[in-house]
Design a protein around this motif. Structure first.
Motif, PDB file in Angstrom:
ATOM      1  N   PRO A 247       0.780  -1.295   0.135  1.00 28.62           N
ATOM      2  CA  PRO A 247       0.121  -0.102   0.032  1.00 28.62           C
ATOM      3  C   PRO A 247       0.929   1.112  -0.105  1.00 28.62           C
ATOM      4  N   VAL A 248       0.457   2.266  -0.558  1.00 33.43           N
ATOM      5  CA  VAL A 248       1.089   3.619  -0.675  1.00 33.43           C
ATOM      6  C   VAL A 248      -0.168   4.542  -0.428  1.00 33.43           C
ATOM      7  N   PRO A 249       0.525   5.742   0.509  1.00 30.79           N
ATOM      8  CA  PRO A 249      -0.636   6.814   0.869  1.00 30.79           C
ATOM      9  C   PRO A 249      -0.939   7.453  -0.456  1.00 30.79           C
ATOM     10  N   LEU A 250      -2.277   7.929  -0.551  1.00 28.66           N
ATOM     11  CA  LEU A 250      -2.793   8.629  -1.469  1.00 28.66           C
ATOM     12  C   LEU A 250      -2.730  10.001  -1.265  1.00 28.66           C
ATOM     13  N   ILE A 251      -1.426  10.509  -1.431  1.00 26.92           N
ATOM     14  CA  ILE A 251      -0.749  11.842  -1.216  1.00 26.92           C
ATOM     15  C   ILE A 251      -0.330  12.256  -2.382  1.00 26.92           C
ATOM     16  N   TYR A 252      -0.428  13.714  -2.455  1.00 28.36           N
ATOM     17  CA  TYR A 252       0.419  14.548  -3.617  1.00 28.36           C
ATOM     18  C   TYR A 252       1.722  15.060  -2.994  1.00 28.36           C
ATOM     19  N   PRO A 253       2.707  15.213  -3.319  1.00 25.89           N
ATOM     20  CA  PRO A 253       3.260  14.415  -4.370  1.00 25.89           C
ATOM     21  C   PRO A 253       3.122  12.858  -4.042  1.00 25.89           C
ATOM     22  N   PRO A 254       3.516  12.147  -4.879  1.00 24.75           N
ATOM     23  CA  PRO A 254       3.167  10.509  -4.550  1.00 24.75           C
ATOM     24  C   PRO A 254       4.724  10.119  -3.968  1.00 24.75           C
ATOM     25  N   GLN A 255       4.543   9.159  -2.906  1.00 26.51           N
ATOM     26  CA  GLN A 255       5.430   8.731  -2.051  1.00 26.51           C
ATOM     27  C   GLN A 255       5.608   7.189  -2.106  1.00 26.51           C
ATOM     28  N   TYR A 256       6.819   6.786  -2.326  1.00 23.12           N
ATOM     29  CA  TYR A 256       7.155   5.279  -2.228  1.00 23.12           C
ATOM     30  C   TYR A 256       8.208   4.868  -1.353  1.00 23.12           C
ATOM     31  N   ARG A 257       8.099   3.737  -1.008  1.00 18.76           N
ATOM     32  CA  ARG A 257       9.278   3.132  -0.242  1.00 18.76           C
ATOM     33  C   ARG A 257      10.089   2.215  -1.072  1.00 18.76           C
ATOM     34  N   ALA A 258      11.375   2.704  -1.241  1.00 21.61           N
ATOM     35  CA  ALA A 258      12.264   1.958  -2.273  1.00 21.61           C
ATOM     36  C   ALA A 258      12.831   0.772  -1.734  1.00 21.61           C
ATOM     37  N   ASP A 259      12.814  -0.275  -2.366  1.00 22.90           N
ATOM     38  CA  ASP A 259      13.525  -1.585  -2.033  1.00 22.90           C
ATOM     39  C   ASP A 259      14.972  -1.697  -2.741  1.00 22.90           C
ATOM     40  N   LEU A 260      15.003  -1.002  -3.765  1.00 24.54           N
ATOM     41  CA  LEU A 260      16.315  -1.147  -4.509  1.00 24.54           C
ATOM     42  C   LEU A 260      16.453   0.279  -5.439  1.00 24.54           C
ATOM     43  N   ILE A 261      17.672   0.783  -5.081  1.00 23.20           N
ATOM     44  CA  ILE A 261      18.003   1.944  -6.081  1.00 23.20           C
ATOM     45  C   ILE A 261      19.027   1.815  -6.940  1.00 23.20           C
TER      46      ILE A 261
END
Length: 161
Positions: A68-82
């Protein structure tokens, strides 16, 4: 890490700050086609080549699209790999079969002696990369279906069985 559901967000880092007063997590702000996207980088986030990130770098941040990701602006994601990208470089992640074609038919790999193949910890991978999840760095593709490329680098994402 489950590589099957990793989805990339590619952009240029504009800012890096502490996340929630936690010194082990950082908030990375990306510019993606003029839009802002926020990436949360925790102690669990794997950064390819353990590179130190800084503003101005072009990266691909992969997140688990089933989470799940929060429904906010700007979008926000939790990175597993960069993965840090060079100018004009693209990156893809996916399962590649015997013919080195991505299972979703999005890319086919043509290997050359100059292609660097390694594991996630930077060690040489001496077997065929076929039938594995791969992180593929490339610059150009053909206009065929599937598109074909001669990758500059492949990281074999070995999984325990």
């Amino acid at each position: 890490m489950n590589y099957e559901h990793l989805t990339p967000v590619m952009g240029t880092i504009t800012d890096i700050t502490a996340y929630n007063d936690d010194c082990c997590s950082q908030f990375v702000t990306l510019s993606v086609d003029g839009q802002q996207i926020n990436i949360i980088m925790t102690h669990d986030t794997f950064v390819v080549d353990t590179m130190r990130l800084f503003p101005g770098m072009r990266i691909a941040a992969f997140y688990d699209s089933t989470q799940p990701v929060p429904l906010i602006y700007p979008p926000q994601y939790r990175a597993d790999l960069i993965a840090v990208l060079r100018p004009e470089e693209d990156v893809a992640i996916g399962y590649f079969d015997d013919s080195l074609t991505a299972i979703d038919n999005s890319l086919r790999l043509n290997l050359y002696q100059s292609t660097i193949i390694s594991t996630m910890n930077g060690q040489a991978y001496l077997c065929s990369p076929a039938n594995h999840y791969l992180l593929v760095y490339y610059t150009a593709t053909t206009r065929s279906i599937p598109p074909q490329t001669a990758p500059g680098r492949i990281i074999v994402l070995c999984q325990a069985t």
